[in-house]
Scaffold this active site. Structure first.
Site, PDB file in Angstrom:
ATOM      1  N   GLU A 127      -9.624   1.480   1.324  1.00  0.00           N
ATOM      2  CA  GLU A 127      -9.197   2.691   2.036  1.00  0.00           C
ATOM      3  C   GLU A 127     -10.365   3.655   2.245  1.00  0.00           C
ATOM      4  O   GLU A 127     -11.124   3.922   1.318  1.00  0.00           O
ATOM      5  CB  GLU A 127      -8.103   3.413   1.238  1.00  0.00           C
ATOM      6  CG  GLU A 127      -6.785   2.687   1.229  1.00  0.00           C
ATOM      7  CD  GLU A 127      -5.678   3.494   0.548  1.00  0.00           C
ATOM      8  OE1 GLU A 127      -5.872   4.681   0.235  1.00  0.00           O
ATOM      9  OE2 GLU A 127      -4.593   2.904   0.350  1.00  0.00           O
ATOM     10  N   ASP A 139      -1.258  -1.972  -2.297  1.00  0.00           N
ATOM     11  CA  ASP A 139      -1.028  -1.230  -3.545  1.00  0.00           C
ATOM     12  C   ASP A 139       0.232  -0.368  -3.429  1.00  0.00           C
ATOM     13  O   ASP A 139       0.622   0.302  -4.386  1.00  0.00           O
ATOM     14  CB  ASP A 139      -2.259  -0.419  -3.962  1.00  0.00           C
ATOM     15  CG  ASP A 139      -2.657   0.620  -2.926  1.00  0.00           C
ATOM     16  OD1 ASP A 139      -2.046   0.666  -1.842  1.00  0.00           O
ATOM     17  OD2 ASP A 139      -3.595   1.398  -3.210  1.00  0.00           O
ATOM     18  N   SER A 140       0.911  -0.450  -2.259  1.00  0.00           N
ATOM     19  CA  SER A 140       2.270   0.097  -2.148  1.00  0.00           C
ATOM     20  C   SER A 140       3.165  -0.573  -3.182  1.00  0.00           C
ATOM     21  O   SER A 140       4.264  -0.084  -3.474  1.00  0.00           O
ATOM     22  CB  SER A 140       2.828  -0.120  -0.732  1.00  0.00           C
ATOM     23  OG  SER A 140       2.634  -1.461  -0.320  1.00  0.00           O
ATOM     24  N   GLU A 147      -3.327   4.056   9.737  1.00  0.00           N
ATOM     25  CA  GLU A 147      -2.034   4.514   9.202  1.00  0.00           C
ATOM     26  C   GLU A 147      -1.756   5.972   9.579  1.00  0.00           C
ATOM     27  O   GLU A 147      -2.576   6.865   9.325  1.00  0.00           O
ATOM     28  CB  GLU A 147      -2.017   4.351   7.664  1.00  0.00           C
ATOM     29  CG  GLU A 147      -0.699   4.820   7.037  1.00  0.00           C
ATOM     30  CD  GLU A 147      -0.485   4.362   5.611  1.00  0.00           C
ATOM     31  OE1 GLU A 147      -1.314   3.596   5.079  1.00  0.00           O
ATOM     32  OE2 GLU A 147       0.541   4.778   5.027  1.00  0.00           O
ATOM     33  N   ASP A 195      -5.239  -5.465  -1.532  1.00  0.00           N
ATOM     34  CA  ASP A 195      -5.780  -4.101  -1.650  1.00  0.00           C
ATOM     35  C   ASP A 195      -6.616  -3.954  -2.909  1.00  0.00           C
ATOM     36  O   ASP A 195      -6.191  -4.383  -3.993  1.00  0.00           O
ATOM     37  CB  ASP A 195      -4.611  -3.102  -1.775  1.00  0.00           C
ATOM     38  CG  ASP A 195      -4.307  -2.384  -0.475  1.00  0.00           C
ATOM     39  OD1 ASP A 195      -5.152  -2.394   0.436  1.00  0.00           O
ATOM     40  OD2 ASP A 195      -3.200  -1.815  -0.385  1.00  0.00           O
TER      41      ASP A 195
HETATM   42  O1  KIV Z   1      -0.427  -0.595   0.440  1.00  0.00           O
HETATM   43  C1  KIV Z   1       0.044  -0.942   1.528  1.00  0.00           C
HETATM   44  O2  KIV Z   1       1.116  -1.544   1.628  1.00  0.00           O
HETATM   45  C2  KIV Z   1      -0.722  -0.620   2.719  1.00  0.00           C
HETATM   46  C3  KIV Z   1      -0.008  -0.732   4.041  1.00  0.00           C
HETATM   47  C4  KIV Z   1       0.935   0.388   4.182  1.00  0.00           C
HETATM   48  C5  KIV Z   1      -0.951  -0.825   5.165  1.00  0.00           C
HETATM   49  O3  KIV Z   1      -1.858  -0.252   2.640  1.00  0.00           O
END
Ligand code: KIV
Length: 256
Positions: free
Chosen positions: A117, A47-48, A185, A86
């Site tokens: 998460e 979700d980045s 993380e 995610d």
């Molecule tokens: O959302 C993401 O890209 C992540 C990574 C940083 C592990 O959760």
């Protein structure tokens, strides 16, 4: 190259000086095509996406519909890679909501696993139900960006006794709940090592030292695709933002 499965990952522990599991993020079809031809073990549609592609300030604004669009594009581009997607903010706030949304993401994107998460008890109960229903789950502890306001900002975790104890317990609880691997993380490197040694499942670190069983990075940070400074733990291997800017500038000059 044969597609890897949870059977390969679940028991993977990096030997001393050995090769880590390699995970990178992807959000679009062309990047997925490229990674499909690479030595990457797992692709994460993180979700980045919200930060590096959609221009949001945090990952909190990312919706399930956005995750579905981008994840389907990555699936089309990388049919031969193990794909993790995610679950975005709010889509697993309760167990029942989480089951519904995880099944939707799992079915519609045809990913191999979803990532959630946080290692608190409610998430562990959700993971137990999901894994029993056939959904593979990746856990994620330490800095969990969806909880950034609750955690009080972006910082290193595992710096005091309370945090050390909690993170170690969460890691074990997630493993017991059925998670087949764990993203760690921004957790201090000694604690990452302790967690890695305490678990049978692999840890995949980001900003957490080199002792984890795997490493993951946001591909846009690695390639310097954005006009922003990446997190301190990333050493970009290029500045593709500048390269593209220069090339477009040169092309536009040819039109004058
Ligand atoms: O959302 C993401 O890209 C992540 C990574 C940083 C592990 O959760």
């Amino acid at each position: 190259m044969k597609k890897l499965t949870t059977k390969h990952f679940r028991n993977y522990k990096k030997p001393q000086g050995g090769v880590p599991l390699k995970m990178l993020t992807a959000y679009d079809y062309p990047t997925a095509r490229l990674l499909n031809e690479s030595a990457v073990d797992m692709i994460l549609v993180g979700d980045s996406l919200g930060n590096v592609v959609l221009g949001y300030d945090t990952t909190i604004q990312v919706t399930i519909e956005e995750m579905l669009i981008f994840s389907k594009a990555v699936r089309r581009g990388a049919p031969d890679k193990f794909l993790v997607v995610d679950l975005p903010f709010g889509t697993y706030a309760t167990k029942n909501i989480g089951i519904k949304n995880a099944l939707r993401v799992f079915q519609e994107t045809q990913c191999e696993a979803v990532k959630i998460e946080g290692g608190h008890k409610e998430n562990c109960r959700l993971i137990e139900t999901l894994t029993k229903s056939g959904v593979a789950v990746v856990g994620h502890i330490g800095l969990t960006p969806q909880s950034i306001h609750e955690q009080g900002g972006y910082y290193m975790h595992g710096q005091d006794n309370v945090s050390v104890k909690r993170l170690l317990q969460e890691a074990k609880d997630l493993q017991n709940a059925g998670a087949f691997c764990l993203v760690v993380e921004c957790v201090n490197k000694e604690l990452s090592k302790t967690i890695t040694q305490a678990l049978k499942i692999p840890t995949i670190g980001i900003g957490s030292g080199i002792e984890t069983d795997g490493q993951v990075l946001v591909i846009n940070d690695l390639l310097g695709l954005g006009d922003y400074l990446p997190p301190k733990f990333v050493k970009p291997i290029a500045n593709l933002f500048q390269v593209k800017k220069d090339l477009i500038g040169k092309y536009l000059e040819t039109l004058q």
